[in-house]
Design a protein around this motif. Structure first.
Motif, PDB file in Angstrom:
ATOM      1  N   ASN A  29      -4.098  -7.851  15.331  1.00 14.72           N
ATOM      2  CA  ASN A  29      -3.219  -8.358  14.373  1.00 14.72           C
ATOM      3  C   ASN A  29      -3.494  -8.370  13.029  1.00 14.72           C
ATOM      4  OD1 ASN A  29      -1.356  -9.919  13.013  1.00 14.72           O
ATOM      5  ND2 ASN A  29      -1.571 -11.918  14.056  1.00 14.72           N
ATOM      6  N   SER A  30      -3.026  -7.196  12.187  1.00 15.78           N
ATOM      7  CA  SER A  30      -3.572  -6.930  11.144  1.00 15.78           C
ATOM      8  C   SER A  30      -2.857  -7.665   9.767  1.00 15.78           C
ATOM      9  CB  SER A  30      -3.434  -5.530  10.708  1.00 15.78           C
ATOM     10  OG  SER A  30      -1.783  -5.136  10.997  1.00 15.78           O
ATOM     11  N   TYR A  31      -2.078  -8.857  10.087  1.00 18.55           N
ATOM     12  CA  TYR A  31      -1.214  -9.671   8.840  1.00 18.55           C
ATOM     13  C   TYR A  31      -2.471 -10.347   8.211  1.00 18.55           C
ATOM     14  CZ  TYR A  31       0.879 -13.115   6.288  1.00 18.55           C
ATOM     15  OH  TYR A  31       1.173 -13.979   5.141  1.00 18.55           O
ATOM     16  N   GLY A  32      -2.235 -10.152   7.140  1.00 15.19           N
ATOM     17  CA  GLY A  32      -3.283 -10.913   6.016  1.00 15.19           C
ATOM     18  C   GLY A  32      -4.457 -10.244   5.794  1.00 15.19           C
ATOM     19  N   LEU A  33      -4.844  -9.377   6.572  1.00 18.70           N
ATOM     20  CA  LEU A  33      -6.179  -8.396   6.271  1.00 18.70           C
ATOM     21  C   LEU A  33      -5.938  -7.264   5.215  1.00 18.70           C
ATOM     22  CD1 LEU A  33      -7.059  -8.028  10.191  1.00 18.70           C
ATOM     23  CD2 LEU A  33      -7.627  -9.520   8.459  1.00 18.70           C
ATOM     24  N   THR A  34      -6.973  -6.774   4.798  1.00 21.43           N
ATOM     25  CA  THR A  34      -6.924  -5.720   3.652  1.00 21.43           C
ATOM     26  C   THR A  34      -6.967  -4.474   4.539  1.00 21.43           C
ATOM     27  OG1 THR A  34      -9.230  -5.700   3.486  1.00 21.43           O
ATOM     28  CG2 THR A  34      -8.028  -7.248   1.823  1.00 21.43           C
ATOM     29  N   LYS A  35      -6.774  -3.286   3.703  1.00 22.48           N
ATOM     30  CA  LYS A  35      -6.813  -1.951   4.310  1.00 22.48           C
ATOM     31  C   LYS A  35      -8.109  -1.543   4.703  1.00 22.48           C
ATOM     32  CE  LYS A  35      -4.162   2.266   3.643  1.00 22.48           C
ATOM     33  NZ  LYS A  35      -3.477   3.018   2.929  1.00 22.48           N
ATOM     34  N   LYS A  36      -9.037  -2.444   4.576  1.00 22.82           N
ATOM     35  CA  LYS A  36     -10.487  -2.222   4.829  1.00 22.82           C
ATOM     36  C   LYS A  36     -10.293  -2.067   6.449  1.00 22.82           C
ATOM     37  CE  LYS A  36     -14.723  -3.938   3.230  1.00 22.82           C
ATOM     38  NZ  LYS A  36     -15.644  -5.245   2.832  1.00 22.82           N
ATOM     39  N   VAL A  37      -9.462  -2.923   7.240  1.00 23.41           N
ATOM     40  CA  VAL A  37      -9.296  -3.022   8.707  1.00 23.41           C
ATOM     41  C   VAL A  37      -8.920  -1.624   9.213  1.00 23.41           C
ATOM     42  CG1 VAL A  37      -7.087  -3.800   8.787  1.00 23.41           C
ATOM     43  CG2 VAL A  37      -8.682  -4.549  10.614  1.00 23.41           C
ATOM     44  N   VAL A  38      -8.121  -0.936   8.454  1.00 20.77           N
ATOM     45  CA  VAL A  38      -7.759   0.450   9.062  1.00 20.77           C
ATOM     46  C   VAL A  38      -8.948   1.446   9.427  1.00 20.77           C
ATOM     47  CG1 VAL A  38      -6.176   2.592   8.394  1.00 20.77           C
ATOM     48  CG2 VAL A  38      -5.548   0.082   7.824  1.00 20.77           C
TER      49      VAL A  38
ATOM     50  N   PHE B 189       0.501  -1.904   6.043  1.00 22.96           N
ATOM     51  CA  PHE B 189      -0.257  -0.915   5.450  1.00 22.96           C
ATOM     52  C   PHE B 189       0.391   0.244   4.901  1.00 22.96           C
ATOM     53  CE2 PHE B 189      -3.457  -3.006   8.264  1.00 22.96           C
ATOM     54  CZ  PHE B 189      -3.942  -3.907   7.161  1.00 22.96           C
ATOM     55  N   PHE B 190       1.580   0.623   5.665  1.00 25.11           N
ATOM     56  CA  PHE B 190       2.406   1.880   5.533  1.00 25.11           C
ATOM     57  C   PHE B 190       3.873   1.644   5.555  1.00 25.11           C
ATOM     58  CE2 PHE B 190      -1.627   3.263   7.685  1.00 25.11           C
ATOM     59  CZ  PHE B 190      -2.279   3.933   6.702  1.00 25.11           C
TER      60      PHE B 190
ATOM     61  N   TYR C  90       1.041  -1.186   0.099  1.00 23.69           N
ATOM     62  CA  TYR C  90       0.000  -0.032   0.022  1.00 23.69           C
ATOM     63  C   TYR C  90       1.054   1.309   0.058  1.00 23.69           C
ATOM     64  CZ  TYR C  90      -3.893  -3.100   1.192  1.00 23.69           C
ATOM     65  OH  TYR C  90      -4.759  -3.904   1.416  1.00 23.69           O
ATOM     66  N   GLY C  91       0.380   2.388  -0.448  1.00 25.48           N
ATOM     67  CA  GLY C  91       1.061   3.617  -0.276  1.00 25.48           C
ATOM     68  C   GLY C  91       1.992   4.160  -1.514  1.00 25.48           C
ATOM     69  N   GLU C  92       2.875   4.785  -1.268  1.00 28.06           N
ATOM     70  CA  GLU C  92       3.969   5.299  -2.250  1.00 28.06           C
ATOM     71  C   GLU C  92       5.063   5.237  -1.645  1.00 28.06           C
ATOM     72  OE1 GLU C  92       2.852   8.949  -4.183  1.00 28.06           O
ATOM     73  OE2 GLU C  92       0.732   8.663  -3.480  1.00 28.06           O
ATOM     74  N   ASP C  93       6.226   4.892  -2.507  1.00 26.63           N
ATOM     75  CA  ASP C  93       7.493   4.771  -1.999  1.00 26.63           C
ATOM     76  C   ASP C  93       8.239   5.342  -2.935  1.00 26.63           C
ATOM     77  OD1 ASP C  93       9.590   4.080  -0.284  1.00 26.63           O
ATOM     78  OD2 ASP C  93       9.685   1.894  -0.803  1.00 26.63           O
ATOM     79  N   LEU C  94       8.747   6.837  -2.430  1.00 23.60           N
ATOM     80  CA  LEU C  94       9.148   7.612  -3.548  1.00 23.60           C
ATOM     81  C   LEU C  94      10.774   7.835  -3.026  1.00 23.60           C
ATOM     82  CD1 LEU C  94       6.391   9.847  -4.549  1.00 23.60           C
ATOM     83  CD2 LEU C  94       7.218   7.809  -5.713  1.00 23.60           C
ATOM     84  N   TYR C  95      11.784   7.898  -3.742  1.00 19.44           N
ATOM     85  CA  TYR C  95      13.033   8.329  -3.396  1.00 19.44           C
ATOM     86  C   TYR C  95      13.462   9.619  -4.299  1.00 19.44           C
ATOM     87  CZ  TYR C  95      13.094   3.788  -1.067  1.00 19.44           C
ATOM     88  OH  TYR C  95      12.777   2.607  -0.324  1.00 19.44           O
ATOM     89  N   SER C  96      13.415  10.657  -3.903  1.00 15.30           N
ATOM     90  CA  SER C  96      13.725  12.087  -4.543  1.00 15.30           C
ATOM     91  C   SER C  96      14.929  12.714  -4.411  1.00 15.30           C
ATOM     92  CB  SER C  96      12.642  13.089  -4.739  1.00 15.30           C
ATOM     93  OG  SER C  96      12.551  13.461  -3.268  1.00 15.30           O
ATOM     94  N   PHE C  97      15.694  13.139  -5.498  1.00 18.97           N
ATOM     95  CA  PHE C  97      17.026  13.862  -5.373  1.00 18.97           C
ATOM     96  C   PHE C  97      17.103  15.088  -6.173  1.00 18.97           C
ATOM     97  CE2 PHE C  97      17.201   9.295  -4.694  1.00 18.97           C
ATOM     98  CZ  PHE C  97      18.119   8.977  -3.692  1.00 18.97           C
TER      99      PHE C  97
ATOM    100  N   MET D  83       4.217  -2.898  14.699  1.00 19.95           N
ATOM    101  CA  MET D  83       5.137  -2.913  13.592  1.00 19.95           C
ATOM    102  C   MET D  83       4.497  -3.814  12.353  1.00 19.95           C
ATOM    103  SD  MET D  83       8.750  -4.202  15.339  1.00 19.95           S
ATOM    104  CE  MET D  83       9.713  -3.192  16.622  1.00 19.95           C
ATOM    105  N   THR D  84       3.658  -4.678  12.667  1.00 20.22           N
ATOM    106  CA  THR D  84       3.027  -5.339  11.725  1.00 20.22           C
ATOM    107  C   THR D  84       1.955  -4.397  11.108  1.00 20.22           C
ATOM    108  OG1 THR D  84       3.154  -7.453  12.991  1.00 20.22           O
ATOM    109  CG2 THR D  84       1.448  -7.367  11.344  1.00 20.22           C
ATOM    110  N   PHE D  85       1.390  -3.686  11.606  1.00 18.77           N
ATOM    111  CA  PHE D  85       0.425  -2.566  11.331  1.00 18.77           C
ATOM    112  C   PHE D  85       1.230  -1.812  10.276  1.00 18.77           C
ATOM    113  CE2 PHE D  85      -1.007   1.816  11.540  1.00 18.77           C
ATOM    114  CZ  PHE D  85      -2.321   1.688  11.039  1.00 18.77           C
TER     115      PHE D  85
END
Length: 632
Positions: free
Chosen positions: A454-463, A514-515, A252-259, A508-510
């Protein structure tokens, strides 16, 4: 009283005005120049900024076509950096490292796309070092100058040498400013790798080990991703003053490395925002479909590098770009990025239809997931909005990372933003101690009720379905990605017992589930608090493990009083203030290179109970005896 005020402490006259020289100002307000101080436990702590400021000058030389290697060595607390560029002009060696606004970078012809333009970098390193030495070598001659805390102590005469041209800087950070600091090699390695990715062909040697990249940002993204977790091969595009590498994974989310000009802009800026907008428009135009922007960018992993003439950064630490134009009279950053992607990315997708189809499937997967939770998301956000008005879980602070800095006292405001921290605590007693002892300007507290899901295996719906997760998401302001993050440090503060460790794992799992970009960009930490208090009538020592306890007992002698803290709530607010201030100990949550997040989560948080049980049994260790032995 009025007369006393007028004549005394409230008077405002010539004596009220003070002028500090450059050294005094840097030492009095170091945060304005290097961000937060820290002890080296975070990659953005000041000691790494000092190294960066020196290395940036080496990079600028390489960019201008001089020197093909840089050597860095760290021996305990002493740093040495050697480049093979042109070397500082010998007659200006002292001035360049000790006079503000002295340098070659004001002349755009000499340093067209330099990282630093304000002539402060090495001066700050000099002022904030117990010892600082610079040696310049030019055409068979060398000149050396030595300093202590910015004060010149010895200027050597020019001498003949057979050394190659270049500059060598040696410094030891001032331990009265950087208290109990320690260099962590893994943070420096990451810093060096970034330099390599942005300067393909430049060789670094760090403590005898060589680092070099042949393919630039393509190598960076290959290092940051796992081949079997990405949805399509990495797209690598290069043009004049721009380079991009792009792919998608299942996170989930965006992982951007900018320079910008080789500087890692960890807080983004105009170039990163321009990329996000241009990428969305290009994808919509290519597929001729008005996809939602969040569906296009969910799961994206990208590296963006631009070169800008005379860049304007939001602060001296250069973590966020403020420039709106690529050149003084050139196109806007937005237009520059739009033109490049419209042409190059569009062409690439047309030439690679299989890749384009894989990208389309990833976008449509995100679209299905978003629509699937649209109803629950709306209800949850309405609940969160109401809760925010009376949110008993969050004790907020005054400064936030996403606040717009004011014109007045801008640098100082930005320095405070770097210190912004949210402590995630368990229960009322722990959060009560932290709340009473925290710095209300920069430290917030979020209180959990019992153990989170414990959010492992769950979709972002749980958030959105889980009230506690939803309120935490809103407190951090990360629903739309990292750009709006309100705190620079997210610190998990739980008891050092079995339940506390379990809560840490669940949090940490959360974040990983999701993030993950928060973890990958070094924003999540675990707070270390003392396990023991050892004291006699003369001295009190707080100990973080058994070894420290044994050393304290030995130091105090006799039969000192020993207290074992079972939970954070047992530590009084007065005591707690010592552990969340300047000397706060915290461990950064890190994902090692090559780690597969989903595999890690499945192993530790999934249902493979027997495998975990066998691992625990095979790896049980008794550490108390070892600690006693070490203390003795």
């Amino acid at each position: 009283m009025a007369k006393e005020q007028e004549a005394g402490m409230f008077s405002y006259n010539e004596d009220s005005i003070k002028s500090l020289d450059w050294k005094e100002h840097i030492r009095l307000r170091p945060g304005m120049y290097i961000g937060k101080l820290g002890d080296g436990s975070s990659p953005d702590d000041g000691i790494y900024v000092l190294v960066k400021e020196v290395v940036d000058n080496c990079i600028d030389e390489y960019t201008m076509g001089h020197g093909k290697s840089v050597e860095i060595s760290i021996d305990n607390k002493q740093v040495t950096v050697r480049d093979y560029g042109r070397g500082i002009p010998l007659g200006k060696v002292v001035d360049v490292v000790s006079k503000i606004n002295t340098g070659a970078k004001y002349d755009s012809k000499a340093f067209q796309k330099s990282v630093g333009l304000n002539g402060v970098g090495t001066k700050a390193v000099n002022a904030l070092s117990n010892y600082f030495k610079v040696t310049a070598v030019r055409e068979g001659k060398e000149k050396t100058a030595e300093f202590e805390r910015g004060q010149l102590t010895r200027e050597h005469k020019e001498t003949a040498t057979k050394e190659s041209n270049g500059t060598m800087v040696t410094f030891v950070p001032d331990d009265t400013i950087f208290k109990n600091f320690k260099f962590h090699p893994e943070f420096l390695e990451n810093q060096i790798w970034n330099y390599c990715f942005l300067n393909a062909g430049l060789k670094f040697v760090f403590n005898g080990k060589s680092y070099i990249s042949k393919n630039g940002l393509l190598d960076l993204l290959q290092k940051k991703t796992n081949e079997d977790e990405i949805r399509y091969p990495i797209i690598h595009l290069k043009g004049n003053d721009i380079e991009l590498a792009i792919t998608h994974n299942n996170d989930y989310g965006e992982d951007l490395y900018s320079f910008v000009n080789g500087q890692h802009t960890t807080q983004g800026g105009t170039h990163q925002q321009a990329f996000r907008e241009a990428y969305v428009k290009t994808i919509r135009d290519f597929f001729k479909k008005d996809y939602d922007a969040s569906d296009i960018r969910t799961g994206i992993v990208a590296a963006i590098s631009v070169r800008v003439v005379e860049p304007v950064f939001e602060s001296q630490t250069k973590t966020k770009l403020g420039s709106t134009n690529v050149d003084i009279n050139g196109p806007s950053m937005r237009q520059f990025m739009m033109d490049f992607l419209t042409k190059e990315l569009d062409n690439y997708l047309h030439k690679n239809p299989t890749l384009a189809e894989a990208l389309k499937k990833r976008i449509e997967q995100s679209e299905r997931e978003r629509k699937d939770m649209a109803g629950i998301k709306k209800l949850a956000n309405e609940r969160a909005k109401k809760a925010n008005l009376h949110n008993k879980k969050l004790r907020d602070c005054r400064y936030h990372l996403n606040d717009e800095p004011p014109v007045k006292n801008r640098e100082e405001f930005i320095a405070r933003q770097q210190e912004t921290t949210i402590f995630i605590t368990e229960g009322d007693s722990a959060s009560g101690s932290i709340t009473k002892s925290r710095n209300v300007d920069t430290q917030a507290v979020f209180s959990l009720r019992g153990k989170p899901l414990n959010s492992y295996g769950l979709t972002k719906k749980v958030v959105y379905e889980n009230e506690e997760f939803n309120l935490l998401q809103h407190a951090l302001n990360i629903e739309e990605g990292m750009e709006g993050l309100r705190f620079n440090n997210i610190v998990i503060a739980t008891d050092a017992d079995v339940d506390g460790m379990h809560i840490r794992l669940l949090l940490m799992t959360f974040f990983l589930q999701f993030f993950p970009d928060l973890v990958k960009h070094g924003k999540v930490y675990v707070l270390e608090t003392p396990l023991f208090r050892v004291r006699n009538k003369q001295e009190t020592i707080y100990c973080f493990d058994e070894a420290e306890k044994q050393k304290a007992i030995k130091k105090l002698g006799g039969k000192p009083e020993i207290t074992r803290f079972k939970g954070l709530g047992e530590i009084s607010p007065n005591e707690f203030a010592q552990f969340i201030g300047e000397d706060m100990r915290k461990q950064m949550m890190r994902v090692e290179e090559g780690d597969h997040i989903q595999q890690l989560l499945e192993y530790y948080m999934g249902k493979n109970t027997m495998d975990r049980q066998e691992f625990i049994i095979n790896n049980l260790k008794v550490e108390i005896d070892e600690a006693v032995e070490e203390a003795n």
